[in-house]
Structures are given as C-alpha cells and as structure tokens.
Design an enzyme around this catalytic site. Structure first.
Site, PDB file in Angstrom:
ATOM      1  N   GLY A 103      59.699 -12.936  56.109  1.00  0.00           N
ATOM      2  CA  GLY A 103      60.840 -13.858  56.131  1.00  0.00           C
ATOM      3  C   GLY A 103      61.845 -13.466  55.065  1.00  0.00           C
ATOM      4  N   PHE A 104      62.687 -14.409  54.663  1.00  0.00           N
ATOM      5  CA  PHE A 104      63.709 -14.112  53.667  1.00  0.00           C
ATOM      6  C   PHE A 104      63.097 -13.629  52.357  1.00  0.00           C
ATOM      7  CE2 PHE A 104      66.122 -17.191  56.330  1.00  0.00           C
ATOM      8  CZ  PHE A 104      67.194 -16.370  56.655  1.00  0.00           C
ATOM      9  N   VAL A 136      47.163 -11.994  59.322  1.00  0.00           N
ATOM     10  CA  VAL A 136      46.187 -12.111  58.247  1.00  0.00           C
ATOM     11  C   VAL A 136      45.336 -13.351  58.464  1.00  0.00           C
ATOM     12  CG1 VAL A 136      45.855 -12.409  55.768  1.00  0.00           C
ATOM     13  CG2 VAL A 136      47.623 -10.864  56.612  1.00  0.00           C
ATOM     14  N   GLU A 153      72.077 -30.141  62.992  1.00  0.00           N
ATOM     15  CA  GLU A 153      72.746 -29.048  63.696  1.00  0.00           C
ATOM     16  C   GLU A 153      72.327 -28.990  65.159  1.00  0.00           C
ATOM     17  OE1 GLU A 153      73.406 -26.266  59.721  1.00  0.00           O
ATOM     18  OE2 GLU A 153      71.782 -25.785  61.111  1.00  0.00           O
ATOM     19  N   ALA A 157      66.524 -20.870  52.247  1.00  0.00           N
ATOM     20  CA  ALA A 157      66.652 -19.415  52.194  1.00  0.00           C
ATOM     21  C   ALA A 157      67.081 -18.928  50.812  1.00  0.00           C
ATOM     22  CB  ALA A 157      67.644 -18.952  53.253  1.00  0.00           C
ATOM     23  N   GLN A 158      67.959 -19.678  50.151  1.00  0.00           N
ATOM     24  CA  GLN A 158      68.417 -19.279  48.815  1.00  0.00           C
ATOM     25  C   GLN A 158      67.248 -19.088  47.861  1.00  0.00           C
ATOM     26  OE1 GLN A 158      71.483 -21.521  46.786  1.00  0.00           O
ATOM     27  NE2 GLN A 158      72.302 -22.228  48.735  1.00  0.00           N
TER      28      GLN A 158
END
Length: 450
Positions: A32-33, A98, A189, A336-337
C-alpha cells in the site's frame, strides 16, 4: 545475510527463491502507500528488499468510489509492482499471502512457501470492520479493495436493470434504494457520486422510470459527517449532500441487514438491496503476534521508531501501526499521508540501524485534509484555513491526480475527469461479469462469472 534455498524448482512447501545477495534482507509485507514509500526509500541501497503482497499491483484507494460508480476503469488506479520497481536493482517482488510470522526463527510463512529475514516490516493495512454483525457482513459490501469497487458497480447496474424488468413496486424500490453506512470521507464521496449518477445518468439510461425512484441514504452514528475534519467542513458537506437529495441520517446506526431490509438501533427500517459499508476498519495482519503487542483497533503497538513492542527486528507502518503516546492516545490518523511519511521515515531508521547510527523519532506532519462531494464541490482543512466549494474541489483534483502512480494512469484519470467535467458522462456502465454473493473463507465477497 540469512540464506534461503536457491533451487530453481521450488515447491509450495519450499523456501521462496530469491536472488543471491550479501546484504541484509528487509522483508516488507504489503504494497500500500506505506510499503511503496518504504521501498522507494530503500531503492539501490546496500540492502536486499523483498516486497510480498497478495496482489501484484498497488491500489490507489482514494478513488475506489469512482470505479464503483462507473466513473473510472480499475486499470486507471492500479499499477503493477514489477513495473513500478523496474530498475531497482535491490528490490524483488513475490506474489504471496502471508499466513504467519515466526519471529523466533526470523521466518515468514506464506501460502507459496517461506522465507527468512533480517528485518521485517508489516504494512498490511486494514480490513472492513462490521463490529461482529455477521448478517450485515454477509449481505453488504465494503470498499477496501479494487474488487470491492467492481462488485459494487456490478451490483448497482444489475439491480437497476432488474428494477426496469419487475412490475412489483416494492421490489423496484428495494432494487433502486442505496444505503451507505459511515459518514467519513469514503462514505461522503460515495454518496455524492451516487447522487450525481442518479441526477444525470439515470434519466438518460432508464427513461422508463423517474430518477426520483432512486433514494440514497447516508447513515452516520455521530452527530455530524466528516467528524475528523473541522466543524465548517462538516457543515458544508452536509449542505452539499442535502442539495444533492441525499437523505442523511445522523446519530443513527445499523443494527441488522438481511439483504433487503435495513434495521437501525432506533427502530427505523429502510428497504434496500444495496448496502455499502464504510463505517469502520480494523487492523489486518498475520498470526504470530502476542496480545501485548496489539492495541485498540487491532493495530500493532510500536515505539517512536515504528518498532513493534517486544520485538527487536520487526516494524509496523501505515494503518496497522499504533504509535500510542500521551500526545497520540489513539495513534496517528489512518490516512495516506501518515502511511507515506512513516514509510519514508522507516527507510532512514533501518539504514541508520545497520550503520549503528541514532535516528530521530517519527513525528507526523499534518498537511491537511480534503474530501469531495460530487463535481465542483469539496471541503478542505489546511491548517488554519477551512474552505469549500470549487476552489477546494480543484485542489482535491490536483492533489489526487499528482498522487496516482504512473504517467499513463494520470493521463487516463485526467482524460476521464475532463469528459465528466463538461458532460457528466460516465462511459463505463457495462456489466462485464455477473455479481453473485458467494461466501469466501476470508469473509469477503466476490463477483463470479456465470
């Protein structure tokens, strides 16, 4: 370096084959990010980096809702790891899931084999949290994976087509009603995008019944939407949603859903065959961690250097990391930041550790929050500045477009947005595969080809 078998005829039960390397091996679980940011920080350094993921691509989660509502195709917001890391001489990718961590012998057990590590990093993220409501989980859809988005799209389109067929008014209502649970960014959203679909697409595609037949409900347990953002952002968002005819139900929570009737804790009922769950997430990681290392939200407790509590060479970053301090009693926000900043920071920590150099503790720098509610309307919290409307939407668009991996993907998304900006057109309204609820071992639902 820890040695694995170099046998070219590896079986599932064998060690996973990897290139020879004399450098320390860092195994990263999850692309991911956070995982991608860590790989970027370690590229071409004197370490062997192995990324393991159950998918062979990175997903841009902030735009899942646009795939779900036919605004974008999935290949616009996913990017293959092997293409992304092309030219990184010290990076290997292995497609596997995993299952367990055996830290006493520095070994990762996967469904494709096992491998050893010198340093292990968990960046496995989260999964949808249904808070133990099995029937709700069985009959609704989350939005944590690109396949979830496609499932939502196919469910929506199939139900709209069935609504055009049926002569039963109550059945038609159930097929065209949508309930979104959770008033955070994902829920808001999604509600905005569905409302625009109802307003601009439905009348053209389904002239046999009025667009007013499609009702969109947003159910939120708190007393406001976007509770993590400013009061101004929450207030503006509520106004935008109501102007789009979204029926917002605050201080309300779902108690049960049988696939047709939604029941709330206050005793209300909603008829709907479409329920999208964005109300919460829970940490998702393999077996092998002691309960003392796990904190609220099923996150792994870490110190300021992102090392898992009680372990010397295991780290956690992104949504799975719980940096619990007096200043952050609930950990850092799962956005995400945070993930990107932790990935970049851990790269420095690991390199310093190998050189016996000290590292600074991780500190999160909040660059602000953005959320969009349909086209040309968004809200922004940037430090002391809180604003909404067109300017916020334009900023949201630029930030997300720049953040997408790959030039081709940026071009595809930008082109689709440009068409939509002038026409409200969503050209991806095709049912490629039939959606059918099938219970899987991992409690996820998938579309099946029939």
């Amino acid at each position: 370096m820890l040695d694995d078998s170099n046998n070219s005829t590896c079986k599932v039960t064998d060690a996973i084959c990897l290139p020879d390397s004399g450098f320390p091996r860092i195994v990263i679980v999850g692309g991911g990010f956070a995982g991608v940011a860590l790989v970027e920080g370690l590229k071409n350094k004197d370490v062997q980096v192995v990324l393991i993921d159950r998918h062979n691509f990175h997903q841009f989660q902030p735009l899942f809702y646009q795939v779900a509502t036919s605004g974008l195709e999935p290949d616009s917001i996913v990017f293959p790891f092997r293409k992304q890391f092309k030219g990184y001489k010290n990076v290997s990718f292995r497609l596997a899931e995993v299952k367990e961590i055996q830290n006493s012998i520095n070994t990762v057990i996967t469904d494709k084999g096992k491998l050893t590590y010198d340093y292990l990093v968990l960046a496995t993220g989260t999964k949808t949290n249904f808070f133990g409501m099995e029937e709700v989980e069985r009959n609704s859809l989350g939005m944590k994976d690109i396949r979830d988005s496609l499932n939502i799209r196919h469910m929506m389109l199939q139900n709209l087509e069935q609504a055009a067929i049926t002569c039963d008014d109550e059945e038609r209502d159930a097929l065209t009603n949508f309930v979104i649970v959770g008033g955070g960014p994902a829920g808001v959203e999604m509600a905005g995008a569905l409302a625009e679909f109802c307003k601009y697409i439905l009348p053209k595609d389904y002239p046999e019944y009025p667009s007013s037949i499609m009702n969109i409900y947003l159910v939120e347990a708190m007393d406001e939407v976007l509770s993590a953002m400013s009061d101004k952002a929450a207030s503006k968002t509520l106004t935008y949603l109501e102007n789009l005819n979204v029926k917002v139900m605050l201080k309300e929570s779902v108690s049960n859903y049988d696939g047709r009737v939604v029941k709330t804790k206050s005793g209300k009922t909603l008829l709907a065959k479409n329920l999208i769950w964005t109300a919460g997430v829970i940490g998702d990681f393999p077996k092998g961690f002691d309960e003392t290392s796990i904190v609220k939200g099923n996150r792994l407790k870490t110190d300021h250097h992102l090392k898992v509590d009680g372990m010397d060479n295991v780290f956690a970053i992104g949504d799975i990391a719980g940096v619990i301090t007096d200043e952050t009693p609930k950990g850092y926000p799962q956005v995400a930041q945070t993930a990107i900043q932790q990935g970049r920071h851990l790269a420095k920590v690991l390199l310093n550790t190998m050189l016996s150099k000290p590292s600074k503790p991780f500190t999160y720098k909040d660059k602000g929050s953005l959320a969009t509610v349909g086209k040309r309307k968004a809200v922004a919290d940037l430090g002391k500045f809180h604003f909404g409307g067109y300017a916020a939407w334009l900023l949201w668009s630029v930030v997300h477009l720049v953040s997408i991996s790959g030039f081709r993907n940026k071009l595809l998304v930008g082109f689709n947005w440009a068409i939509s900006y002038f026409t409200y057109e969503k050209s991806n309204r095709v049912i490629i595969r039939s959606f059918k609820r099938t219970k899987k071992v991992d409690a996820q639902y998938t579309s099946t080809q029939e």
